[in-house]
Design an enzyme around this catalytic site. Structure first.
Site, PDB file in Angstrom:
ATOM      1  N   GLU B  92      32.812  52.207  15.451  1.00  9.14           N
ATOM      2  CA  GLU B  92      33.407  53.144  14.503  1.00  9.14           C
ATOM      3  C   GLU B  92      33.699  52.438  13.190  1.00  9.14           C
ATOM      4  OE1 GLU B  92      36.405  54.855  17.859  1.00  9.14           O
ATOM      5  OE2 GLU B  92      36.890  55.317  15.783  1.00  9.14           O
ATOM      6  N   CYS B 124      34.748  55.880  20.509  1.00  4.52           N
ATOM      7  CA  CYS B 124      34.869  54.732  21.400  1.00  4.52           C
ATOM      8  C   CYS B 124      33.758  54.650  22.433  1.00  4.52           C
ATOM      9  CB  CYS B 124      36.217  54.746  22.120  1.00  4.52           C
ATOM     10  SG  CYS B 124      37.611  54.741  20.976  1.00  4.52           S
ATOM     11  N   ARG B 212      49.085  65.027  21.395  1.00  4.32           N
ATOM     12  CA  ARG B 212      48.987  65.205  22.842  1.00  4.32           C
ATOM     13  C   ARG B 212      47.688  65.883  23.256  1.00  4.32           C
ATOM     14  NH1 ARG B 212      52.638  64.075  26.247  1.00  4.32           N
ATOM     15  NH2 ARG B 212      51.959  65.739  27.670  1.00  4.32           N
ATOM     16  N   THR B 214      44.946  64.768  22.682  1.00  2.00           N
ATOM     17  CA  THR B 214      44.002  63.711  23.052  1.00  2.00           C
ATOM     18  C   THR B 214      44.095  63.358  24.537  1.00  2.00           C
ATOM     19  OG1 THR B 214      45.549  61.889  22.584  1.00  2.00           O
ATOM     20  CG2 THR B 214      44.201  62.675  20.751  1.00  2.00           C
ATOM     21  N   HIS B 247      37.931  53.312  29.931  1.00  2.00           N
ATOM     22  CA  HIS B 247      38.287  53.171  28.526  1.00  2.00           C
ATOM     23  C   HIS B 247      39.807  53.047  28.423  1.00  2.00           C
ATOM     24  CE1 HIS B 247      38.574  53.579  24.283  1.00  2.00           C
ATOM     25  NE2 HIS B 247      39.229  54.712  24.356  1.00  2.00           N
ATOM     26  N   LYS B 252      48.786  53.265  29.858  1.00  2.00           N
ATOM     27  CA  LYS B 252      49.060  54.418  30.724  1.00  2.00           C
ATOM     28  C   LYS B 252      47.832  55.246  31.081  1.00  2.00           C
ATOM     29  CE  LYS B 252      52.449  57.070  31.124  1.00  2.00           C
ATOM     30  NZ  LYS B 252      53.278  58.253  30.821  1.00  2.00           N
ATOM     31  N   ASN B 279      43.416  48.329  21.884  1.00  2.00           N
ATOM     32  CA  ASN B 279      42.269  49.200  22.114  1.00  2.00           C
ATOM     33  C   ASN B 279      41.167  48.780  21.169  1.00  2.00           C
ATOM     34  OD1 ASN B 279      40.415  51.237  22.331  1.00  2.00           O
ATOM     35  ND2 ASN B 279      41.768  52.876  21.598  1.00  2.00           N
ATOM     36  N   SER B 309      36.051  59.857  21.607  1.00  2.00           N
ATOM     37  CA  SER B 309      36.574  61.118  21.080  1.00  2.00           C
ATOM     38  C   SER B 309      35.468  61.929  20.444  1.00  2.00           C
ATOM     39  CB  SER B 309      37.662  60.815  20.047  1.00  2.00           C
ATOM     40  OG  SER B 309      38.793  60.283  20.678  1.00  2.00           O
TER      41      SER B 309
END
Lengths: 386, 358, 134
Positions: B92, B124, B212, B214, B247, B252, B279, B309
């Site tokens: 990216e 990603c 959220r 995502t 990924h 979390k 990340n 994404s």
């Protein structure tokens, strides 16, 4: 082949000349040298200069200075060999007279550096190095010398403070030279406190960015007495070159170009180091002074600095160097420096060095180095006995 | 009428292919997440990871890809670069909008001129998208080898939640015949939809995201579908895998999706690097896989699931071979790069990352 | 330095490609097509390993134009293990940690950033060797 003599000299004070342009800067010493020589014309003019294109947007200095000095029509060229452009121009003037192709030759070294901003001057000076493999890496000219100084200290066990005598000596002599840029003394203690520029090189190891110009007039030696009260014979004029990049040298800490140049000069003049009464060496940085002493045979490899530490480089010493301040304190207007060195040797041999007079100076050597040692031009001058 | 996942076939070329060599790269600088909190949140609130990697002033996706590629080729052994017929970098943060990163990498490793070298882009999963294509390229017999790289110098808007985690790094994989492989490709799968969870418009420096949004409709939906689709097609289940790499936008999400799919914390532990390097976007799952390959035993089965994404996931099932034992020692381990760390403060981080903007 | 000039130097910049003299075996970098030792033509390419050690170093605080964004940076003379010496920046190392004799390896990094719109110039720099896993 004819013997060649210097029959006139001129120089301007080295400094930041905001009011004087490049062409005007060349004019003063040129006229002074012609007056000193008692000549009103010349057969050729060689202009030593390195940075006029990059910093003044002006090349083609031969024709420009000739015209401006009232010598329009005369053979004239700019000669460039990085920081030894001045001596290189003298070399070409010598060749013209020695070869019988010219009788009166004027050599002018001129450099105007202060119009440029610092980074532009830094960038321009790096052009003395290998553009593709040194300058392209972001290395500045002072950094190249710093690499040599650090390695020298490492190999021979010197401290940085050991280099102080070069600055102390140069500045002491400059206090008596009205043409010098810096006319204040420097102590070893001040050297220790000086601002670091590019470790291990500090401010007092380095010659300044400045403006200046100097000139000499050459003539055949056998006509010299008729023209000048105190002509000085060029006993040797010799050039040596080496790999441009430090990393390509046989040994980065040995100036092979200077060894070649000096050896050729000694041979031409029929002398050795022991016959040299004073040595105007190329102290662009203190490390260069050390290496120059070694290459010229005054000290063994790695021992040049010891001469300075033992006090042998002063006016009264065995090897007087930078007798009028050198590049460090008189200044280093790069393309002009080589001519300043020769003018100063002439002053010494004429007995006109005042408080800086080397006693009984008969034979003087001037050595101008281009870049980090890739071109070296050496001249040995002798007082002409009637 | 929607097709169920089980109606769709496994992606598998006619010829067996595998990974011949792999290499990672992580820059040495680390910005503690606590620094971001100090500057933007008055030192309050939690942090999603411990620290993230930051590229140095003279680094970008090109330089990092070259090093990962060199590591990959060193592990592969005696591969004539002229036989690498594709060098494909997914990112990216390609340094140029027009002029491929891939051509520079290809030139640097000696793969030019008889090679493909276009850049890939799918957030990603740009790197794994290239990996899917490389599998087909090699599996069809068009090429003996193909080199794929997922690499990023992730940029986040200062003060945004993403700034804690947007890191730099990635990995390179040389794809070639299975007979030469240190890990054989059993099959792969993809699950892609038009889901605008995170994007960046052409002349913007920083991405925008849906908060959220995502999560469930984006990351979880696609990762779960790609993983389940692959395992259904291969008739495998989580217990069949020694390792699973997902990924990792934070700690979390991969922990949660692993649990949901039926994987244990132990299975994902070796490939979970986000807490230490952040990340790495297109490098994220691919560098996680290198860390697994650094420790896996011959015969181990590994699941790799990326997420990009926009949105989509690629999933791969690999079987490690004996060849890994000798090859993996030839280049620095991913942990060597992770342990090579110099902590910087927020001010230094700003100087370093501003250099990437210009 | 202009685009074509940088482009011509790519093999040297990206891969340390020099030459080997078929007659005397001298390793030559950068390539110069004539052996500096025995002075015969020498055009056989040789890619150097990139491993070497620091011969000398210094840190630049007043960079030439085009290098401002990286300052301060350390430059060094690096003796390659095959023999030739190169001039290059060091990277990924704190200035105070550099030592004469330090083992280093070549990495490809940005040498000029190109500003907002210019071409980026990549080339060799050296950093303390990481090496393979023990």
């Amino acid at each position: 082949m004819r013997d060649v003599a210097i029959i006139g000299v001129g120089q301007t004070k080295v400094g930041e000349h905001w009011d004087i342009s490049l062409r005007h800067l060349a004019l003063g010493p040129l006229q002074a040298a012609m007056a000193d020589a008692g000549v009103a014309r010349a057969d050729a003019l060689y202009v030593g200069n390195m940075l006029s294109g990059e910093l003044a947007g002006q090349e083609h200095l031969g024709a420009l200075v000739a015209d401006f000095a009232g010598l329009r029509g005369v053979e004239a060229f700019k000669i460039e060999a990085a920081c030894c452009s001045g001596a290189a121009a003298l070399r070409m003037g010598y060749v013209a007279v020695a070869g019988g192709l010219a009788d009166i030759v004027i050599v002018v070294g001129v450099e105007k550096m202060t119009d440029a901003l610092g980074p532009d001057a830094t960038t321009a000076l790096a052009m003395a190095a290998d553009g593709d493999y040194e300058a392209a890496q972001g290395i500045s000219f002072v950094a190249i010398n710093a690499l040599l100084m650090r390695r020298y200290m490492h190999e021979y066990g010197y401290s940085h403070q050991d280099f102080a005598p070069f600055a102390v000596n140069a500045h002491r002599n400059a206090t008596n030279n009205p043409h010098a840029m810096f006319r204040f003394p420097v102590t070893a203690e001040r050297f220790a406190r000086a601002r670091m520029i590019c470790a291990p090189i500090n401010l007092l190891d380095s010659s300044p960015i400045c403006d200046g110009a100097a000139a000499v007039v050459l003539a055949p030696a056998d006509a010299a007495h008729a023209l000048s009260a105190a002509p000085i014979r060029i006993a040797a004029s010799a050039v040596g070159t080496d790999a441009l990049a430090v990393h390509d040298r046989r040994d980065p800490l040995v100036l092979d170009g200077a060894i070649l140049s000096t050896r050729r000069a000694y041979e031409q003049a029929g002398v050795g180091p022991e016959d040299i009464d004073l040595f105007e060496l190329h102290d662009a940085f203190s490390i260069m002074a050390s290496l120059s002493l070694e290459a010229a045979g005054f000290a063994d490899k790695g021992q040049g600095l010891r001469l300075a530490l033992e006090g042998e480089i002063g006016i009264e010493g065995h090897v007087p160097v930078t007798t009028m301040g050198g590049l460090k304190a008189r200044g280093h207007p790069v393309g002009a420096t080589g001519v300043y060195q020769v003018v100063e040797v002439v002053q010494q041999l004429r007995g006109l060095a005042g408080a800086n007079q080397v006693p009984n100076a008969r034979t003087g050597m001037a050595q101008n180095i281009g870049g980090s040692g890739a071109t070296v031009v050496t001249h040995i001058l002798e007082r002409m006995v009637d | 009428m929607t097709l169920s996942v089980s109606d769709v076939e496994l992606l598998k070329p006619d010829r067996e292919v595998g990974i011949i060599g792999y290499g990672a790269y992580v820059p040495r600088y680390r910005l503690p997440a606590s620094e971001v909190a100090r500057v933007w949140a008055g030192g309050q609130g939690g942090t999603p990871i411990t620290e993230k990697s930051v590229p140095g002033l003279d680094e970008d996706v090109v330089t990092m890809s070259i090093e990962a590629a060199r590591n990959g080729l060193v592990r592969a052994g005696d591969v004539d670069p002229a036989l690498i017929r594709a060098v494909w970098v997914g990112s990216e943060s390609h340094p140029y909008a027009v002029k491929p990163t891939s051509t520079i990498v290809a030139e640097a490793i000696g793969a030019t001129p008889h090679t493909q070298a276009g850049d890939w882009e799918f957030a990603c999963k740009a790197g794994t998208e290239a990996l899917q294509a490389a599998i087909g390229f090699v599996g069809s017999g068009m090429a003996r080898y193909a080199l794929v790289i997922g690499m990023d110098t992730a940029q986040a808007r200062p003060g945004d939640a993403l700034e804690y985690t947007a890191g730099a790094g990635g990995a390179a994989y040389l794809v070639g015949p299975a007979a030469e492989a240190l890990a054989v490709l059993e099959g792969s799968f993809s699950y892609v939809t038009d889901t605008p969870d995170f994007w960046r418009r052409a002349y913007q420096h920083y991405p925008s995201h849906g908060g959220r949004f995502t999560g469930r409709p984006a990351y979880f939906k696609h990762v779960v579908a790609a993983a389940q689709g692959l395992m259904e097609a291969l008739v495998t289940e989580p217990a069949d895998y020694a390792y699973a790499v997902f990924h990792q936008p934070n700690v979390k999400f991969p922990q949660t999706v692993a649990k949901r799919l039926g994987f244990t914390p132990a299975q994902i532990e070796d490939g979970l690097l986000v807490n230490e390097i952040g990340n790495t976007y297109a490098g994220s799952s691919l560098i996680g896989l290198t860390a697994v390959l650094d420790v896996a035993a011959p015969g181990d089965r590994v699941l790799l699931v990326s997420y990009g994404s926009g949105a989509g996931s690629d999933s791969f099932s690999l079987r490690v071979t004996e060849a890994i034992l000798e090859r993996r020692q030839r280049a620095p381990a991913t942990r060597d790069y992770i342990l090579r760390r110099v902590e910087i403060d927020y001010a230094t981080y700003v100087r370093f990352t501003r250099a990437l903007r210009e | 330095m202009g685009v074509p000039r940088n482009w011509r130097l790519q093999q040297q910049r990206y891969r340390l490609v020099g030459e080997i003299c078929e007659k005397c075996g001298a390793r030559i970098f950068p390539p110069r097509d004539v052996c500096p030792e025995c002075e015969v033509p020498a055009k056989t390419p040789l890619a150097f390993s990139g491993r070497g050690e620091v011969y000398s170093y210094s840190t630049v605080y007043n960079p030439p134009r085009g290098f401002e964004e990286f300052a301060p940076y350390t430059v060094a003379l690096v003796r390659l293990e095959e023999g030739p010496m190169v001039t290059a920046q060091l990277t990924d190392v704190d200035a105070e940690q550099v030592r004469i004799g330090m083992p280093v390896e070549m990495v490809t990094r940005k040498v000029q950033g190109g500003g907002e719109a210019g071409a980026i110039v990549y080339g060799y720099k050296f950093r303390p060797a990481i090496g393979p896993t023990a």
